[in-house]
Design an enzyme around this catalytic site. Structure first.
Site, PDB file in Angstrom:
ATOM      1  N   HIS A   1     -18.070 -15.425  -2.208  1.00 17.04           N
ATOM      2  CA  HIS A   1     -19.231 -14.540  -2.307  1.00 17.04           C
ATOM      3  C   HIS A   1     -20.313 -15.264  -3.107  1.00 17.04           C
ATOM      4  O   HIS A   1     -20.042 -15.831  -4.163  1.00 17.04           O
ATOM      5  CB  HIS A   1     -18.799 -13.257  -3.018  1.00 17.04           C
TER       6      HIS A   1
ATOM      7  N   CYS B   1     -19.764  -5.858  -2.422  1.00 14.95           N
ATOM      8  CA  CYS B   1     -19.822  -7.263  -1.978  1.00 14.95           C
ATOM      9  C   CYS B   1     -18.525  -7.715  -1.321  1.00 14.95           C
ATOM     10  O   CYS B   1     -18.495  -8.742  -0.647  1.00 14.95           O
ATOM     11  CB  CYS B   1     -20.160  -8.170  -3.147  1.00 14.95           C
TER      12      CYS B   1
ATOM     13  N   ASN C   1     -28.057 -13.163  -3.630  1.00 20.01           N
ATOM     14  CA  ASN C   1     -26.835 -12.390  -3.394  1.00 20.01           C
ATOM     15  C   ASN C   1     -27.139 -11.306  -2.355  1.00 20.01           C
ATOM     16  O   ASN C   1     -27.872 -10.356  -2.630  1.00 20.01           O
ATOM     17  CB  ASN C   1     -26.392 -11.769  -4.729  1.00 20.01           C
TER      18      ASN C   1
END
Ligand code: UT7
Length: 328
Positions: free
Chosen positions: A249, A112, A279
């Site tokens: 994020h 990520c 996500n």
């Protein structure tokens, strides 16, 4: 040589998978997912799509905004942990499809944190005078490695891509500071096996699905978002109050809120689109940056922090002075 973001673009697959849809297939509820994560729906790629096709769509848009032709690119970097193939790099497929003839092409896998890693790498090549025009794309087909029977992971993730064009600029650099790092002792907290890393290469095997220790990743995420934001703001010689927008994020609103509370940042200064996309791993800060611009949340001269954490366990952040109009 100075460097600057001059173009941005995103691509989200058409298919929307809502929490209500998931209620029909796993033992979960819309209420649980929304209160524990903030996610309402996510996008899932079609059978004929992959990380490369999403990256091409997002990359084309970023090139259009920058007014740059693919042939002018010196380098294509794709941040992904869901590549089409282990080799060649997804960036090679993207380079070919875009027609960026001869440009260097490679992938960055920092999970990520990958988009911010790739962005930082792009700036170093330009600062060194080695490149003038770089396309940085983050693209994730995460749904392909999800165990759709595992409610602790399948409700969290979605697919998508975001891209920026970074160009050499004689006047000013918009990246004021950056921080990147990793703690490999946490590598087992979040991972996806690949056949090359296992003694047998049996496919259609649950071992190739994502495995996550949610609680420990949650704890790491809160600490990382707060610590790394502080570090990168200090490194830019700024105070937290100087920052106009935080783009964290998009993993879990509870993680973001706990970190922002620790930093004393009000929710109006934090960009959130997790509710609509879940996500999207490396693509998450890239898609969020693009949407923040589209929604006029970023004005010329604003200070923005991009900050991410992920498998690795990795982290990365940067402070940008948003000034695409200053490009010359
Ligand atoms: O990019 C980084 C990627 N990863 C992350 O950011 C993940 C970080 N972790 C998290 O976001 C959270 O830990 C989760 C959302 C994964 C889990 O939330 P939590 O508040 O930590 O829940 P929990 O693991 O403590 O589980 C609480 C309960 C458990 O049931 P029992 O044992 O109390 O009966 C779970 O089995 O919630 C249950 N549960 C669910 N229930 C309904 C776990 N997942 C679900 C679900 N629906 N989807």
């Amino acid at each position: 040589m100075h460097a600057q973001i001059t173009g941005w673009g995103k691509y989200l697959p058409e298919r929307v998978l809502t929490n209500k849809d998931l209620e029909k297939t796993v033992d979960t509820s819309d209420e649980w997912i929304e209160t524990r994560t903030g996610i309402r729906e996510r996008r899932i790629i079609a059978d004929d799509e992959a990380a490369s096709t999403m990256a091409v769509a997002a990359g084309r848009r970023a090139l259009e905004v920058a007014g740059l032709s693919p042939q002018q690119l010196d380098m294509v970097i794709v941040a992904t942990s869901s590549p089409d193939r282990i080799m060649p790099a997804t960036a090679a497929l993207v380079q070919n499809e875009l027609g960026a003839e001869g440009a260097a092409a490679f992938d960055v896998n920092a999970a990520c944190s990958g988009f911010i890693y790739a962005l930082i790498i792009a700036y170093q090549f330009i600062a060194a005078g080695a490149c003038e025009n770089i396309l940085v794309v983050a693209s994730e087909a995460v749904s392909r490695s999800i165990d759709w029977e595992d409610r602790s992971t399948c409700v969290l993730f979605g697919d998508g891509a975001g891209a920026v064009v970074v160009q050499a600029n004689g006047n000013a650099t918009d990246m004021l500071s950056f921080v990147m790092g990793n703690d490999g002792s946490g590598a087992d907290l979040l991972y996806i096996h690949h056949p090359c890393g296992l003694p047998t290469n049996t496919h259609n095997d649950k071992r190739y699905y994502m495995v996550m220790d949610g609680k420990n990743v949650f704890r790491f995420g809160v600490a990382a978002l707060a610590d790394v934001s502080r570090q990168v703001i200090d490194a830019a010689g700024l105070n937290i109050s100087d920052i106009d927008l935080f783009i964290p994020h998009q993993a879990n609103n509870r993680i973001t809120q706990a970190a922002m509370k620790a930093l004393g940042i009000s929710s109006e200064k934090v960009f959130v689109n997790l509710d609509r996309y879940g996500n999207t791993s490396a693509a998450s800060p890239a898609i969020a940056l693009c949407e923040a611009v589209e929604q006029s949340r970023l004005k010329q001269g604003d200070m923005v922090v991009l900050v991410a954490f992920g498998a690795g366990l990795s982290w990365a952040a940067t402070v940008l002075r948003w000034q695409p109009d200053a490009y010359s």
